[in-house]
Structures are given as structure tokens and as C-alpha cells.
Design an enzyme around this catalytic site. Structure first.
Site, PDB file in Angstrom:
ATOM      1  N   SER A 138      -7.831  13.225  11.475  1.00  0.00           N
ATOM      2  CA  SER A 138      -7.339  12.928  12.819  1.00  0.00           C
ATOM      3  C   SER A 138      -7.431  11.440  13.090  1.00  0.00           C
ATOM      4  CB  SER A 138      -8.159  13.689  13.852  1.00  0.00           C
ATOM      5  OG  SER A 138      -9.473  13.188  13.872  1.00  0.00           O
ATOM      6  N   SER A 197     -20.791   7.262  17.343  1.00  0.00           N
ATOM      7  CA  SER A 197     -20.114   7.416  16.047  1.00  0.00           C
ATOM      8  C   SER A 197     -18.862   6.563  15.860  1.00  0.00           C
ATOM      9  CB  SER A 197     -19.802   8.890  15.806  1.00  0.00           C
ATOM     10  OG  SER A 197     -19.135   9.447  16.911  1.00  0.00           O
ATOM     11  N   LYS A 252     -17.122   6.585   9.503  1.00  0.00           N
ATOM     12  CA  LYS A 252     -16.398   7.221   8.394  1.00  0.00           C
ATOM     13  C   LYS A 252     -16.224   6.307   7.180  1.00  0.00           C
ATOM     14  CE  LYS A 252     -14.872  11.401  10.094  1.00  0.00           C
ATOM     15  NZ  LYS A 252     -14.868  11.305  11.527  1.00  0.00           N
ATOM     16  N   GLY A 300     -14.697  23.436  21.976  1.00  0.00           N
ATOM     17  CA  GLY A 300     -14.647  23.778  20.552  1.00  0.00           C
ATOM     18  C   GLY A 300     -16.043  23.991  20.021  1.00  0.00           C
ATOM     19  N   ASP A 347     -17.396  25.982  17.972  1.00  0.00           N
ATOM     20  CA  ASP A 347     -17.494  26.801  16.750  1.00  0.00           C
ATOM     21  C   ASP A 347     -18.784  26.510  15.982  1.00  0.00           C
ATOM     22  OD1 ASP A 347     -15.886  24.262  16.273  1.00  0.00           O
ATOM     23  OD2 ASP A 347     -16.477  24.806  14.239  1.00  0.00           O
ATOM     24  N   GLU A 373     -21.338  19.032  20.164  1.00  0.00           N
ATOM     25  CA  GLU A 373     -19.892  19.201  19.999  1.00  0.00           C
ATOM     26  C   GLU A 373     -19.232  19.460  21.345  1.00  0.00           C
ATOM     27  OE1 GLU A 373     -19.083  22.488  17.394  1.00  0.00           O
ATOM     28  OE2 GLU A 373     -20.312  23.841  18.569  1.00  0.00           O
TER      29      GLU A 373
END
Ligand SMILES: *Cc1c(COP(=O)(O)O)cnc(C)c1O
Length: 323
Positions: A80, A306, A55, A210, A212, A206
Site C-alpha cells: 500500500s 512507524s 519499512k 480492521g 483481525d 490496529e
């Protein structure tokens, strides 16, 4: 056809912006991982990135492009955890004030690290309050610039720089496995991969609880879900972004899912065999490969690790619960 939010050129420019400050993270291999999967596996280790996750790349790339006025006023974000740390560290390096909206149940290590970087932390309840609304309100009231965790072209381009590094180092790659939350990482990585190696297959991974992203990918519309119950706290997103989704639709080959048990197995593998600490979300790509969600026998495979921000007591609890 409308234009996608980022091109490979944006990633090249992002890489120039962050080259002097971000770590060029190591690419590790493991004979055991190769034997287990039948593939030649290359782990791009962003757990060794500054602030402990990829990030930092997107955050720095975004704040570095602020105008003088934006720099003087400051940056705000909701996260988060790892994006918060990336923003807080980047802001400090660039002399910008940072305000971070974080959930009350965020891992203590992430809250402490964010404060440690000098940021102001505003807490909210992730099950009853809307973090985006709180972030927007703070931005308006204080004149701060909002940099969201994934749905922003500068963030997406920054994240893609890690795959540019990986492919520059390896030359060839048949497939790439990338953790998926809101899609900033996946959209950036897929953009770099398809530009440099058009035949490279790109997969997002994922949490099963979750999925989605998988539903959105298959139906062609952004699917919204409740906050999923998973140990992968970096991927507890409720939906893909308006910028990330079209890029994912066009440049990603498929989206896979793994359950929490497979994430714990991967964490154990990384700690036990490779002597590296990887947080649950950071294990998504590897877990898909290890649990054979996809067969990549004989292929040269890049796996994005990650992040590695994990409270050691939480790690112990997860291992113990898994037996
Ligand atoms: C944020 C994060 C992800 C997911 O990234 P998105 O851009 O939201 O898809 C994956 N792994 C780690 C460690 C993260 O911090």
C-alpha cells in the site's frame, strides 16, 4: 513445538547489515504527552527513517541477502505504499531492478515517491483484484524475487532493529506500543523487546475497523477480513501472516484497537505540540495511549511512530473533516 520464523540473533545480524545505510532514528519526548498519560513516554521516530517509514529496514535487510542471480533478475512486491518505497530505495542502493504492485487508490505521494526511486509501478484495484496473485504472477513470468510487505523472516528481522536501537538507548522499558498491520513490524519489535527485556510488555495496536489481528490473537487462528475502511492505509491488511502470527502469539502480550478519530487527534498532537508530521497508521500506538485504551500510569513506555508519509492536502482534509 515448531520453530518460530525469527530469533533475536536474526535481528542482530540484520542490524549489522543495515547499520551503515539506515538512519538511527531519534527518540523524542514531550512533557505534554507525559502529563496527558501519566507515563514517561519515548517516541521512536521512524517518520525520520529513510523513505519516511521503518519499512526501509526490512526491505534492505531482505534484498541485501539476494544471491548474485537474484540481484541480476530483480525484486517484485505488492504494497500500500511504504514497503514499496522501502523496496524501491533499497533496490536502487543495491543496484537491483524493482517492480512494485500498488493499489490505484494509494496516496499520490507514495506512488510518485516509488516511481521517483526508479521502480516500475504496476497498478491494481484493491477492492476487486488480488495483489498477492498479481505479484506472484509477475515473479514467475519475469524471474523476479518476491519480497512481501510483512510475511517474510528477513523483513520481520529488519523491522525489529528499531526496538533494538530504542532499548540500547533507554536501557529500561516497562511497555512498548507498536502499530499493527500484517505483523512484520510487531513480530520483529516483540522479538527484540522480549529478548532484551523479558519483563517489558508488548502491545500491538490496529485500527478498530480492521481488528483481525485482535480476533486472531484471541481465537488462536488467523482471521481473514475484508479490506477495512480506515484512514490508516498502512494497516488495511486483511490478515496476519503465516510467519508473523506465531511470533505474535508467543511474544506479544495483547492487541488493542483505536478508531479513526483517535488517530486524527494524535496526528494533531504530533503536528501541533511536537512539530512532527506523522501519517495516520504511524499514530496507532500513540492513539492507544492518548485515548486510554490502556493505563500505563507511572510506567516507562516506548511508542513506535512507524511512518510520516502523508500528503499535506490529505492531512488538511482529515483535520477539517474532524472539525
Ligand atoms: C506497513 C506499516 C505499518 C504496519 O506494518 P506491518 O508490518 O504490516 O504490521 C504500520 N505503520 C506504517 C507507517 C506502515 O507503513
Amino acid at each position: 513445538m515448531s520453530q518460530l520464523a525469527i530469533s533475536f540473533d536474526d535481528i542482530i545480524k540484520a542490524h549489522e547489515r543495515i547499520a551503515k545505510v539506515a538512519h538511527r532514528t531519534p527518540v523524542l519526548t514531550s512533557g505534554t504527552a507525559d502529563a496527558l498519560t501519566g507515563a514517561q513516554v519515548f517516541f521512536k521516530c521512524e517518520n525520520f527513517q529513510r523513505s519516511g517509514a521503518f519499512k526501509f529496514r526490512g526491505a534492505y535487510n531482505a534484498i541485501a541477502q539476494f544471491s548474485a542471480e537474484q540481484r541480476a533478475r530483480g525484486v517484485v512486491t505488492f504494497s500500500s505504499g511504504n514497503h514499496a518505497q522501502g523496496i524501491a530505495l533499497s533496490a536502487r542502493m543495491l543496484g537491483v531492478k524493482a517492480v512494485i504492485v500498488m493499489p490505484t487508490d494509494a496516496p499520490a505521494i507514495k506512488v510518485a515517491a516509488t516511481r521517483g526511486y526508479g521502480a516500475e509501478v504496476v497498478l491494481y484495484d484493491r477492492y476487486t483484484e488480488d495483489r498477492e496473485a498479481i505479484g506472484r504472477q509477475l515473479a514467475e513470468q519475469r524471474g523476479l524475487t518476491l519480497i512481501p510487505p510483512y510475511d517474510h523472516p528477513h523483513v520481520m528481522a529488519g523491522q525489529g532493529t528499531l526496538v533494538k536501537e530504542l532499548i540500547e538507548e533507554l536501557g529500561e522499558l516497562d511497555a512498548l506500543l507498536v502499530p499493527l498491520g500484517g505483523g512484520g513490524l510487531l513480530s520483529g519489535c516483540a522479538t527484540a523487546a522480549k529478548a532484551m527485556l523479558p519483563a517489558c510488555q508488548v502491545f500491538g495496536v490496529e485500527p478498530q475497523a480492521g481488528n483481525d489481528g485482535q480476533q486472531s490473537f484471541r481465537t488462536g487462528q488467523i482471521v481473514h477480513i475484508d479490506t477495512p475502511d480506515t484512514i490508516a492505509d498502512g494497516a488495511q491488511t486483511q490478515h496476519l501472516g503465516n510467519y508473523t502470527f506465531p511470533v505474535i502469539q508467543q511474544r506479544v502480550d495483547d492487541i488493542l484497537t483505536v478508531d479513526d478519530g483517535a488517530l486524527i487527534d494524535a496526528m494533531k498532537f504530533f503536528a501541533g505540540r511536537m512539530k512532527i508530521l506523522v501519517e495516520p497508521t504511524g499514530c496507532l500506538g500513540a492513539a492507544a495511549l492518548f485515548s486510554r485504551q490502556i493505563d500505563l500510569t507511572g510506567k516507562k513506555v516506548g511508542v513506535v511512530i512507524s511512518g510520516g508519509n502523508l500528503d499535506l492536502m490529505r492531512f488538511a482534509t482529515l483535520l477539517q473533516a474532524a472539525g
